[in-house]
Motif scaffolding. Structure first.
Motif, PDB file in Angstrom:
ATOM      1  N   ASN A  47       0.811  -1.219   0.000  1.00  0.00           N
ATOM      2  CA  ASN A  47       0.000   0.000   0.000  1.00  0.00           C
ATOM      3  C   ASN A  47       0.847   1.273   0.000  1.00  0.00           C
ATOM      4  OD1 ASN A  47      -2.269  -1.549   0.003  1.00  0.00           O
ATOM      5  ND2 ASN A  47      -2.874  -1.116   2.112  1.00  0.00           N
ATOM      6  N   VAL A  48       2.147   1.133  -0.204  1.00  0.00           N
ATOM      7  CA  VAL A  48       3.055   2.281  -0.289  1.00  0.00           C
ATOM      8  C   VAL A  48       3.553   2.383  -1.723  1.00  0.00           C
ATOM      9  CG1 VAL A  48       5.206   3.314   0.521  1.00  0.00           C
ATOM     10  CG2 VAL A  48       3.765   2.038   2.115  1.00  0.00           C
ATOM     11  N   HIS A  49       3.308   3.536  -2.353  1.00  0.00           N
ATOM     12  CA  HIS A  49       3.683   3.715  -3.750  1.00  0.00           C
ATOM     13  C   HIS A  49       4.440   5.032  -3.902  1.00  0.00           C
ATOM     14  CE1 HIS A  49       1.112   0.334  -4.878  1.00  0.00           C
ATOM     15  NE2 HIS A  49       0.191   0.856  -4.069  1.00  0.00           N
ATOM     16  N   ALA A  50       5.756   4.907  -4.086  1.00  0.00           N
ATOM     17  CA  ALA A  50       6.596   6.094  -4.255  1.00  0.00           C
ATOM     18  C   ALA A  50       6.619   6.503  -5.723  1.00  0.00           C
ATOM     19  CB  ALA A  50       8.016   5.810  -3.779  1.00  0.00           C
ATOM     20  N   ARG A  51       6.691   7.830  -5.954  1.00  0.00           N
ATOM     21  CA  ARG A  51       6.855   8.319  -7.310  1.00  0.00           C
ATOM     22  C   ARG A  51       8.201   7.891  -7.870  1.00  0.00           C
ATOM     23  NH1 ARG A  51       5.424  14.655  -7.337  1.00  0.00           N
ATOM     24  NH2 ARG A  51       7.410  14.555  -8.477  1.00  0.00           N
ATOM     25  N   LYS A  52       8.290   7.776  -9.184  1.00  0.00           N
ATOM     26  CA  LYS A  52       9.530   7.327  -9.817  1.00  0.00           C
ATOM     27  C   LYS A  52      10.704   8.252  -9.517  1.00  0.00           C
ATOM     28  CE  LYS A  52       7.457   4.717 -13.609  1.00  0.00           C
ATOM     29  NZ  LYS A  52       7.332   4.577 -15.093  1.00  0.00           N
ATOM     30  N   ASN A  58       2.519   7.846  -2.027  1.00  0.00           N
ATOM     31  CA  ASN A  58       1.123   7.660  -1.655  1.00  0.00           C
ATOM     32  C   ASN A  58       1.022   6.525  -0.643  1.00  0.00           C
ATOM     33  OD1 ASN A  58       0.301   9.635  -3.446  1.00  0.00           O
ATOM     34  ND2 ASN A  58      -0.280   8.197  -5.057  1.00  0.00           N
ATOM     35  N   PHE A  59       0.165   6.735   0.371  1.00  0.00           N
ATOM     36  CA  PHE A  59      -0.101   5.699   1.371  1.00  0.00           C
ATOM     37  C   PHE A  59      -1.580   5.363   1.290  1.00  0.00           C
ATOM     38  CE2 PHE A  59       2.743   8.950   2.973  1.00  0.00           C
ATOM     39  CZ  PHE A  59       3.862   8.239   3.377  1.00  0.00           C
ATOM     40  N   SER A  60      -1.926   4.120   1.436  1.00  0.00           N
ATOM     41  CA  SER A  60      -3.348   3.778   1.404  1.00  0.00           C
ATOM     42  C   SER A  60      -3.729   2.862   2.562  1.00  0.00           C
ATOM     43  CB  SER A  60      -3.715   3.129   0.064  1.00  0.00           C
ATOM     44  OG  SER A  60      -3.020   1.923  -0.127  1.00  0.00           O
ATOM     45  N   LEU A  61      -5.000   2.956   2.906  1.00  0.00           N
ATOM     46  CA  LEU A  61      -5.616   2.109   3.921  1.00  0.00           C
ATOM     47  C   LEU A  61      -6.759   1.369   3.259  1.00  0.00           C
ATOM     48  CD1 LEU A  61      -6.392   1.204   6.876  1.00  0.00           C
ATOM     49  CD2 LEU A  61      -7.741   3.323   6.996  1.00  0.00           C
ATOM     50  N   ASP A  62      -6.756   0.037   3.374  1.00  0.00           N
ATOM     51  CA  ASP A  62      -7.873  -0.768   2.917  1.00  0.00           C
ATOM     52  C   ASP A  62      -8.202  -1.802   3.986  1.00  0.00           C
ATOM     53  OD1 ASP A  62      -5.967  -2.835   2.643  1.00  0.00           O
ATOM     54  OD2 ASP A  62      -5.656  -2.411   0.520  1.00  0.00           O
ATOM     55  N   LYS A  63      -9.085  -2.741   3.680  1.00  0.00           N
ATOM     56  CA  LYS A  63      -9.503  -3.728   4.674  1.00  0.00           C
ATOM     57  C   LYS A  63      -8.355  -4.587   5.168  1.00  0.00           C
ATOM     58  CE  LYS A  63     -14.434  -4.588   4.050  1.00  0.00           C
ATOM     59  NZ  LYS A  63     -15.448  -5.605   3.696  1.00  0.00           N
ATOM     60  N   ALA A 221     -13.221   2.595   0.706  1.00  0.00           N
ATOM     61  CA  ALA A 221     -11.785   2.316   0.559  1.00  0.00           C
ATOM     62  C   ALA A 221     -11.437   2.097  -0.917  1.00  0.00           C
ATOM     63  CB  ALA A 221     -11.416   1.100   1.394  1.00  0.00           C
ATOM     64  N   PRO A 222     -10.166   2.233  -1.307  1.00  0.00           N
ATOM     65  CA  PRO A 222      -9.040   2.582  -0.413  1.00  0.00           C
ATOM     66  C   PRO A 222      -9.003   4.077  -0.104  1.00  0.00           C
ATOM     67  CG  PRO A 222      -8.267   2.382  -2.665  1.00  0.00           C
ATOM     68  CD  PRO A 222      -9.714   1.990  -2.679  1.00  0.00           C
ATOM     69  N   PHE A 223      -8.501   4.394   1.083  1.00  0.00           N
ATOM     70  CA  PHE A 223      -8.276   5.772   1.492  1.00  0.00           C
ATOM     71  C   PHE A 223      -6.805   6.090   1.198  1.00  0.00           C
ATOM     72  CE2 PHE A 223     -11.526   3.871   4.159  1.00  0.00           C
ATOM     73  CZ  PHE A 223     -12.575   4.775   4.019  1.00  0.00           C
ATOM     74  N   VAL A 224      -6.572   7.087   0.381  1.00  0.00           N
ATOM     75  CA  VAL A 224      -5.217   7.367  -0.087  1.00  0.00           C
ATOM     76  C   VAL A 224      -4.772   8.756   0.370  1.00  0.00           C
ATOM     77  CG1 VAL A 224      -3.679   7.546  -2.071  1.00  0.00           C
ATOM     78  CG2 VAL A 224      -5.574   5.903  -2.103  1.00  0.00           C
ATOM     79  N   ALA A 225      -3.658   8.797   1.077  1.00  0.00           N
ATOM     80  CA  ALA A 225      -3.015  10.054   1.454  1.00  0.00           C
ATOM     81  C   ALA A 225      -1.721  10.183   0.662  1.00  0.00           C
ATOM     82  CB  ALA A 225      -2.723  10.087   2.953  1.00  0.00           C
TER      83      ALA A 225
END
Length: 303
Positions: A47-52, A58-63, A221-225
């Protein structure tokens, strides 16, 4: 549509408060750093996605999981900032936190300084909570809560912590909202050990929504910050030699990134900004909570 005299006055005051920071802006004093170079995944790797380019994440929260990152270095004193954009929509129970902690190294005697952004049961609203404790003093919560004066889901806003021998200052878009002065009343719980810097998103339903009254609704969801503009300028802790690199603990030294005169106390402009924020946007302080504390903490009684 005609604008009311009250609203017009409020806009003028707000514009003045924001304007006085154009010449100061603590976030402009330090260099932005790459996520890839400065941080590791803390939990929720998928759930952690860094820009290239490494400039944002981006961080996300899901179930299944929340997520977060942690700094590669530990710091003793410094200025720490993240420009954060929060999830929109119904976010009750969602917590996005930007904080310093050493709970991994001192599980029973740890220090912590928190900026916690709490999703609200009213759609689109977020609450800012700050907290601080040292030497494991978690039983005495030192929370203060604020309504934000902007929509944090529409763009990125700076959330910052300044920590040195003199004080801890919490800031939003370079405006101080809280100062904890290092004096005799609070010295026993003042953060005093090297800490890592964390950014996380997680399900805080039980803790943040009146005992689970308004839990996270995962149908949204997902909640993305998102976070960018990372700044971490402090005294890096050398774990092998147990020393602070380029650090001065007791003097106003240029070797310490936040040890100079300009970081020893708030300027008159900063103090005016803090008074404005607290007067107009703070709605809870532990120092005013006599139901919670029959005897207020010492630092509250000495104010």
């Amino acid at each position: 549509m005609a604008i009311s005299a009250f609203l017009y006055s409020y806009i003028l005051v707000f514009s003045w408060i924001v304007g006085i920071y154009a010449a100061y802006e603590p976030t402009s004093r330090f260099r932005m750093q790459s996520v890839n170079q400065t941080c590791n995944v803390f939990f929720g790797r998928t759930n952690v996605h860094a820009r290239k380019d490494g400039r944002g994440v981006n961080f996300s929260l899901d179930k299944l999981s929340g997520s977060g990152i942690v700094s590669k270095n530990k710091y003793y004193y410094g200025f720490f900032n993240g420009a954060i954009k929060l999830p929109a929509g119904f976010t009750s129970g969602v917590v996005v936190a930007y904080y310093l902690s050493n709970a991994d190294a001192f599980p029973h005697n740890h220090d912590e300084m928190d900026i916690e952004l709490l999703g609200h049961e009213k759609r689109g609203r977020w609450v800012l909570q700050t907290n601080i404790y040292g030497n494991g003093s978690v039983k005495t919560g030192r929370e203060e809560k604020f309504h934000l004066w902007f929509d944090p889901t529409k763009g990125f806003h700076n959330f910052s912590i300044l920590w040195n021998i003199h004080h801890v200052v919490f800031m939003v878009d370079d405006i101080p909202v809280r100062e904890v002065v290092h004096d005799a009343a609070i010295s026993s719980i003042y953060p005093s050990k090297p800490m890592s810097v964390y950014t996380t998103i997680w399900d805080g339903s039980e803790w943040a929504t009146h005992g689970g009254k308004y839990p996270v609704d995962y149908k949204y969801a997902p909640f993305v910050a998102s976070m960018r503009g990372i700044e971490m300028e402090g005294c890096v802790w050398n774990q092998k030699n147990h020393t602070h690199l380029l650090c001065s603990r007791r003097t106003l030294s240029s070797l310490d990134p936040v040890g100079g005169e300009q970081f020893a106390k708030l300027s008159s402009r900063q103090r005016a900004g803090m008074e404005w924020a607290r007067r107009n946007h703070m709605f809870y302080s532990y120092c005013q909570d006599k139901k919670r504390y029959r005897v207020l903490p010492l630092e509250c009684r000495e104010k």
